[in-house]
Design a protein around this motif. Structure first.
Motif, mmCIF file in Angstrom:
data_model
loop_
_atom_site.group_PDB
_atom_site.id
_atom_site.type_symbol
_atom_site.label_atom_id
_atom_site.label_comp_id
_atom_site.label_asym_id
_atom_site.label_seq_id
_atom_site.Cartn_x
_atom_site.Cartn_y
_atom_site.Cartn_z
ATOM 1 N N ILE A 1 0.880 -1.175 0.000
ATOM 2 C CA ILE A 1 0.000 0.000 0.000
ATOM 3 C C ILE A 1 0.913 1.219 0.000
ATOM 4 C CG2 ILE A 1 -1.754 1.276 1.285
ATOM 5 C CD1 ILE A 1 -2.662 -1.412 2.465
ATOM 6 N N ILE A 2 0.985 1.899 -1.143
ATOM 7 C CA ILE A 2 1.936 2.995 -1.336
ATOM 8 C C ILE A 2 1.179 4.323 -1.327
ATOM 9 C CG2 ILE A 2 3.730 3.958 -2.817
ATOM 10 C CD1 ILE A 2 4.136 1.154 -3.976
ATOM 11 N N ARG A 3 1.544 5.205 -0.396
ATOM 12 C CA ARG A 3 0.888 6.501 -0.258
ATOM 13 C C ARG A 3 1.300 7.448 -1.375
ATOM 14 N NH1 ARG A 3 -0.834 7.466 5.068
ATOM 15 N NH2 ARG A 3 -1.659 9.402 4.183
ATOM 16 N N SER A 4 0.608 8.588 -1.475
ATOM 17 C CA SER A 4 0.901 9.560 -2.527
ATOM 18 C C SER A 4 2.282 10.181 -2.379
ATOM 19 C CB SER A 4 -0.163 10.664 -2.519
ATOM 20 O OG SER A 4 -0.198 11.317 -1.262
ATOM 21 N N ASP A 5 2.839 10.150 -1.182
ATOM 22 C CA ASP A 5 4.200 10.664 -0.992
ATOM 23 C C ASP A 5 5.258 9.598 -1.242
ATOM 24 O OD1 ASP A 5 3.880 9.017 1.177
ATOM 25 O OD2 ASP A 5 4.233 10.551 2.699
ATOM 26 N N ASP A 6 4.826 8.450 -1.822
ATOM 27 C CA ASP A 6 5.687 7.332 -2.206
ATOM 28 C C ASP A 6 6.195 6.531 -1.001
ATOM 29 O OD1 ASP A 6 6.613 5.951 -4.491
ATOM 30 O OD2 ASP A 6 8.664 6.608 -4.093
ATOM 31 N N SER A 7 5.580 6.723 0.154
ATOM 32 C CA SER A 7 5.977 5.925 1.323
ATOM 33 C C SER A 7 5.135 4.646 1.379
ATOM 34 C CB SER A 7 5.773 6.735 2.602
ATOM 35 O OG SER A 7 4.400 7.043 2.792
ATOM 36 N N ILE A 8 5.735 3.580 1.925
ATOM 37 C CA ILE A 8 5.023 2.312 2.101
ATOM 38 C C ILE A 8 4.291 2.349 3.434
ATOM 39 C CG2 ILE A 8 5.231 -0.197 2.247
ATOM 40 C CD1 ILE A 8 5.992 0.787 -0.461
ATOM 41 N N GLU B 1 -7.561 6.455 0.281
ATOM 42 C CA GLU B 1 -8.423 6.741 1.429
ATOM 43 C C GLU B 1 -7.602 7.246 2.617
ATOM 44 O OE1 GLU B 1 -11.643 7.188 3.944
ATOM 45 O OE2 GLU B 1 -11.480 7.082 1.752
ATOM 46 N N LEU B 2 -6.430 6.650 2.808
ATOM 47 C CA LEU B 2 -5.551 7.122 3.881
ATOM 48 C C LEU B 2 -5.116 8.568 3.620
ATOM 49 C CD1 LEU B 2 -3.377 3.916 4.314
ATOM 50 C CD2 LEU B 2 -4.996 4.819 5.984
ATOM 51 N N ASP B 3 -4.785 8.851 2.348
ATOM 52 C CA ASP B 3 -4.424 10.229 1.994
ATOM 53 C C ASP B 3 -5.584 11.187 2.265
ATOM 54 O OD1 ASP B 3 -1.919 9.407 1.156
ATOM 55 O OD2 ASP B 3 -2.479 9.237 -0.962
ATOM 56 N N ARG B 4 -6.791 10.751 1.884
ATOM 57 C CA ARG B 4 -7.968 11.600 2.072
ATOM 58 C C ARG B 4 -8.222 11.874 3.549
ATOM 59 N NH1 ARG B 4 -13.434 11.540 2.883
ATOM 60 N NH2 ARG B 4 -13.378 9.357 3.499
ATOM 61 N N GLN B 5 -8.048 10.847 4.373
ATOM 62 C CA GLN B 5 -8.253 11.035 5.808
ATOM 63 C C GLN B 5 -7.248 12.038 6.375
ATOM 64 O OE1 GLN B 5 -8.350 7.311 7.908
ATOM 65 N NE2 GLN B 5 -10.042 6.492 6.675
ATOM 66 N N ASP B 6 -6.005 11.948 5.906
ATOM 67 C CA ASP B 6 -5.001 12.911 6.366
ATOM 68 C C ASP B 6 -5.348 14.324 5.912
ATOM 69 O OD1 ASP B 6 -3.594 10.955 7.611
ATOM 70 O OD2 ASP B 6 -1.943 10.855 6.167
ATOM 71 N N GLU B 7 -5.836 14.435 4.667
ATOM 72 C CA GLU B 7 -6.219 15.756 4.169
ATOM 73 C C GLU B 7 -7.383 16.323 4.976
ATOM 74 O OE1 GLU B 7 -7.082 15.053 0.111
ATOM 75 O OE2 GLU B 7 -4.980 14.810 -0.504
ATOM 76 N N LEU B 8 -8.360 15.465 5.295
ATOM 77 C CA LEU B 8 -9.487 15.921 6.101
ATOM 78 C C LEU B 8 -9.026 16.347 7.495
ATOM 79 C CD1 LEU B 8 -12.242 13.296 5.172
ATOM 80 C CD2 LEU B 8 -12.192 15.722 4.544
ATOM 81 N N ALA B 9 -8.111 15.537 8.069
ATOM 82 C CA ALA B 9 -7.593 15.879 9.400
ATOM 83 C C ALA B 9 -6.850 17.211 9.353
ATOM 84 C CB ALA B 9 -6.665 14.770 9.904
ATOM 85 N N ALA B 10 -6.043 17.403 8.277
ATOM 86 C CA ALA B 10 -5.319 18.660 8.140
ATOM 87 C C ALA B 10 -6.294 19.819 7.967
ATOM 88 C CB ALA B 10 -4.354 18.587 6.949
#
Length: 382
Positions: free
Chosen positions: A91-98, A130-139
């Motif tokens: 599962i690779i995030r948009s910032d290229d982290s695993i 979805e993980l990215d979206r949750q972080d964006e919502l939290a931010a």
């Protein structure tokens, strides 16, 4: 739904979303139809998993049949966990982290075709988004909260500015005007002695009020600047004379009688100047808001290891909703806002002095018993 779809596509009984880092493997969500035994929150030794290899190579690993695989036939992980088929996608995030893996396994071999691998890959991307979206919502929520906090700070600052102007423009001007007027009248040669004595008493009251306002205002400003209430309590001190002096000063300027009882048989560790200020503020509040024709009662004693000091006045009871904010700065009864009477700083400063001594101020108010402010703090003899 993702776990069910992955299990259906491969026929494998255990499917999981796992958080995988350098030193941890933790189940975040699982579908366990083969009693593999991992529930959300359960962890494995990350070094014992193939997911750590997926994390290292950043690509999918699929094993339809461990026994037919030259790489994993003798691998310790399948033997340790007893599975014959396995698939894991990073599962690779948009910032290229695993972030982790979407994985499945079973105790029996299962064919894993290109469509199944593609399905796992798509679902892994969905999870990552979805993980990215949750972080964006939290931010976004944090930015909104910070914006609200900033707006509230601006409002508080504006309110404090208005209150300070009110203090200087009204509450301090009044006692100064009273003293100025009294001095002008005393200069009149034909002033009767009784009238002169009354004017002197009124000026004393005005100066006492002005002194309390300035002291409380300075303490409040110091607290807002982060310095807090200054304390000086190096050794035990006899507090009874301190309290008697404060009561005597208030008696000279109060319009109503003040009855007091002090029972402090031993010296206590405390700041005498601050406790005197606390009592002065409570008495000043009682004089201002108490019924002019009814006495004020002061009771100070050491009881059950505590210093207990109470000030009671008669008059209209304080409503419960007002009591809840009495010890906040600039708290006032709404009915008195237009006249700007009662700064609301005296009780706040008194409560801060109580806290600095490890104690608290309490208030009780009723039509029958009147209004009582009570200090309770540890009585420390040394």
């Amino acid at each position: 739904m993702i776990l069910d779809a992955c299990g259906t596509a491969t026929g494998m009984g255990f499917v999981a979303v796992a958080r995988v880092t350098d030193d941890r493997w933790m189940t975040c969500a699982s579908r366990d139809n083969v009693n593999f035994g991992l529930k959300p929150g359960d962890e494995l030794d990350v070094a014992s998993t193939i997911c750590c290899e997926v994390r290292a190579c950043r690509s999918i690993i699929s094993i339809p049949d461990v026994d037919d695989s030259e790489i994993y036939r003798n691998h310790p992980t399948p033997r340790r966990y007893g599975f014959k088929s396995y698939i894991s996608v990073p599962i690779i995030r948009s910032d290229d982290s695993i972030w982790g893996t979407l994985c499945a396994l079973d105790s029996e071999p299962h064919e894993i075709g290109p469509q199944a691998e593609q399905l796992f890959t798509i679902f892994a991307r969905i999870i990552a988004r979805e993980l990215d979206r949750q972080d964006e919502l939290a931010a976004g929520r944090q930015e909104i909260e910070e914006g609200h906090a900033s707006l509230q700070t601006e409002r508080d600052t504006a309110r404090l500015r208005e209150e300070f102007i009110a203090i200087v423009g009204h509450d301090l001007r009044n006692p100064i005007a009273a003293v100025t007027s009294g001095l002008r009248m005393i200069e009149e040669r034909d002033l009767l002695p009784e009238r002169r004595a009354m004017l002197v008493l009124e000026m004393q009251r005005a100066l006492t009020r002005a002194s309390q306002i300035i002291t409380n205002l300075m303490d409040f400003a110091r607290g807002r600047l982060g310095a807090g209430i200054e304390m000086n309590a190096p050794a035990p001190v006899d507090l009874a004379p301190v309290f008697r002096d404060v009561i005597g000063e208030i008696e000279q300027v109060a319009g109503q009688p003040v009855y007091s009882s002090i029972d402090l048989p031993r010296a206590l560790v405390a700041d005498p100047q601050r406790l005197g200020q606390l009592l002065s503020n409570l008495l000043g509040n009682a004089v201002t808001h108490g019924a002019p024709s009814q006495p004020i009662t002061v009771d100070i004693a050491e009881r059950d290891g505590e210093l207990v000091a109470s000030v009671t006045n008669q008059g209209a009871p304080i409503p419960p909703d007002v009591q809840a904010s009495l010890f906040q700065p600039f708290s006032r009864n709404e009915s008195k806002r237009k006249s700007l009477q009662g700064l609301g700083l005296g009780l706040y400063i008194a409560s801060q002095i109580a806290l600095a001594h490890g104690g608290r101020l309490h208030v009780s108010s009723s039509e029958e018993a009147g209004t009582t402010f009570t200090l309770r703090m540890p009585a420390k003899p040394a």
